[in-house]
Design an enzyme around this catalytic site. Structure first.
Site, short mmCIF file in Angstrom:
data_model
loop_
_atom_site.label_atom_id
_atom_site.label_comp_id
_atom_site.label_asym_id
_atom_site.label_seq_id
_atom_site.Cartn_x
_atom_site.Cartn_y
_atom_site.Cartn_z
N GLU A 69 -52.70 11.36 60.93
CA GLU A 69 -53.32 11.06 59.65
C GLU A 69 -52.79 9.74 59.10
O GLU A 69 -51.63 9.39 59.33
CB GLU A 69 -52.99 12.18 58.65
CG GLU A 69 -53.37 13.56 59.18
CD GLU A 69 -52.78 14.72 58.37
OE1 GLU A 69 -52.48 14.53 57.18
OE2 GLU A 69 -52.61 15.81 58.94
N GLU A 91 -57.72 14.50 49.37
CA GLU A 91 -57.02 15.79 49.29
C GLU A 91 -56.10 15.76 48.08
O GLU A 91 -55.47 14.73 47.80
CB GLU A 91 -56.20 16.02 50.56
CG GLU A 91 -55.37 17.30 50.55
CD GLU A 91 -54.49 17.46 51.80
OE1 GLU A 91 -53.68 18.40 51.83
OE2 GLU A 91 -54.60 16.63 52.72
#
Length: 418
Positions: free
Chosen positions: A222, A333
């Site tokens: 990520e 997120e």
């Protein structure tokens, strides 16, 4: 029993209680000094001896550490690793990188840097590492958990249990592709500084390279930007990376906070503040991130902007990703800890919903995947996912200039999101 007998019992009881108090406080002192020792040991492991130190205007200390002395080489499998200074192959692109993207009466500004650059640069053959402070580690739930995400922090678009992710308090607004073999992904991400309600919450915008099932063996790479008071001790927008090979359980970490990612670039520091950030109805700034698998060596490389190849995750760190990724996700997120039993007001992206569009809502543009021939391609069959669209939402589109893009985010708590 006479009064003298009663007072003797009272005195005895007081002595006993005093003894318990003394032993409890000495145990607490012992446990505190043990924790201090554990923290000091951990800091010693993380903070390598620098050849130069730069004080950043935002309060960070940046250590310029010789490439061969970075935390990655504490890994037993990397003891005799020959550092690759550059990838063998680079993906062939779709979009002209150096052209400024234009929207009607609005331009995306390119010159993004990191705050510490104002006070100096690291010499060649060193890498910049943000120094970890004692208070950084003490904010974590334990020394072992410092620099790690909590379990089950992954968006699972077609989950059989709709609240699988809500249980962990994480919420997402993402676009994704699946059903093929992927060898990398790219995106240009609008940079904002979302407001965070509670220090234990965060807001991030990133891409996920995923392999395996959503069980205990999930592999993930990520990268993006995040605001995380818990991790960094402030509300600055910072560049970050993350990796795990077992669904965030025992492996992996943010940035260079464990052995894994091998950095080769002397100009960009993982976890350092990105500057400037976009303003509502004001100048817009974005960063470009590319992650791809080198077809020759098999390592996963990361590039920031057009000029900075940052380094790589060695393929042996992973099981599924040693071959290829099975899913790519892009988006936002946040952690919703439901303060006072209500939805958090922590913002995602700009804190504004997608409908507001350019200059107001945050975007990902020119999103692409890397195919088996090491070519950057438009994503096929792009899906979207959000747990609660009244809190954070996502809307996709495509055009000639921005390719496949989407606006995403929201304010969190509002009259329709309690």
């Amino acid at each position: 029993m006479g009064s003298s007998g009663a007072s003797a019992v009272t005195i005895l009881l007081l002595f006993c209680l005093w003894g318990v108090f003394i032993s409890l406080s000495s145990a607490a002192r012992l446990s505190l000094s043990r924790q201090k020792l554990e923290v000091a040991k951990h800091l010693n492991r993380l903070n390598k001896s620098p050849v130069k130190t730069i004080q950043s205007p935002d309060g960070d200390t940046i250590d310029c550490v010789p490439v061969s002395k970075q935390p990655a080489f504490d890994h037993p499998f990397l003891k005799d690793h020959k550092i690759q200074t550059r990838p063998s192959f680079h993906p062939e692109g779709l979009f002209e990188e150096n052209k400024l993207s234009e929207k009607p009466k609005a331009k995306v500004h390119i010159p993004i840097s990191q705050a510490w650059h104002a006070n100096g640069r690291c010499p060649e053959d060193t890498i910049p590492i943000r120094r970890t402070k004692e208070e950084d580690v003490l904010r974590a739930s334990s020394v072992r958990r410092y620099g790690r995400k909590k379990h089950r922090a992954i968006p699972k678009p077609r989950s059989a249990e709709p609240d699988l992710i809500n249980q962990s308090g994480h919420q997402h607004a993402i676009a994704y592709v699946e059903g093929d073999k992927y060898y990398g992904a790219k995106a240009t991400i609008n940079v904002w500084e979302p407001k965070i309600q509670q220090p234990n919450e965060f807001s991030l915008s990133q891409l996920w390279i995923l392999g395996g099932s959503f069980g205990q063996d999930l592999n993930s790479i990520e990268a993006g930007w995040q605001v995380s008071p818990d991790l960094y001790g402030d509300n600055n927008t910072r560049l970050f990376t993350y990796w795990t090979s077992d669904a965030y359980q025992a492996t992996g970490c943010y940035n260079l906070l464990c052995s894994g990612f091998i950095q080769v670039n002397s100009e960009i520091a993982m976890g350092a503040t990105i500057t400037p950030v976009s303003g509502y109805r004001n100048s817009q700034y974005d960063i470009s991130i590319l992650i791809w698998k080198d077809p020759k060596e098999g390592h996963w490389w990361m590039q920031f902007g057009n000029d900075y190849v940052l380094g790589y995750w060695p393929s042996f760190l992973f099981s599924y990703l040693a071959d290829s990724a099975s899913m790519i996700e892009w988006g936002g997120e946040v952690v919703n800890s439901e303060p006072d039993g209500q939805h958090t007001s922590t913002q995602m992206g700009s804190g504004h919903f997608p409908e507001e569009g350019f200059g107001k809502s945050s975007y990902f543009r020119n999103i692409q995947v890397v195919d088996s021939s090491n070519n950057l391609k438009a994503p096929k069959g792009l899906g979207t996912f959000t747990e609660q669209s009244n809190c954070y939402d996502v809307q996709t589109g495509s055009n000639g200039d921005w390719g496949h893009y989407f606006y995403y985010g929201g304010p969190g708590k509002n009259p329709n999101c309690q």
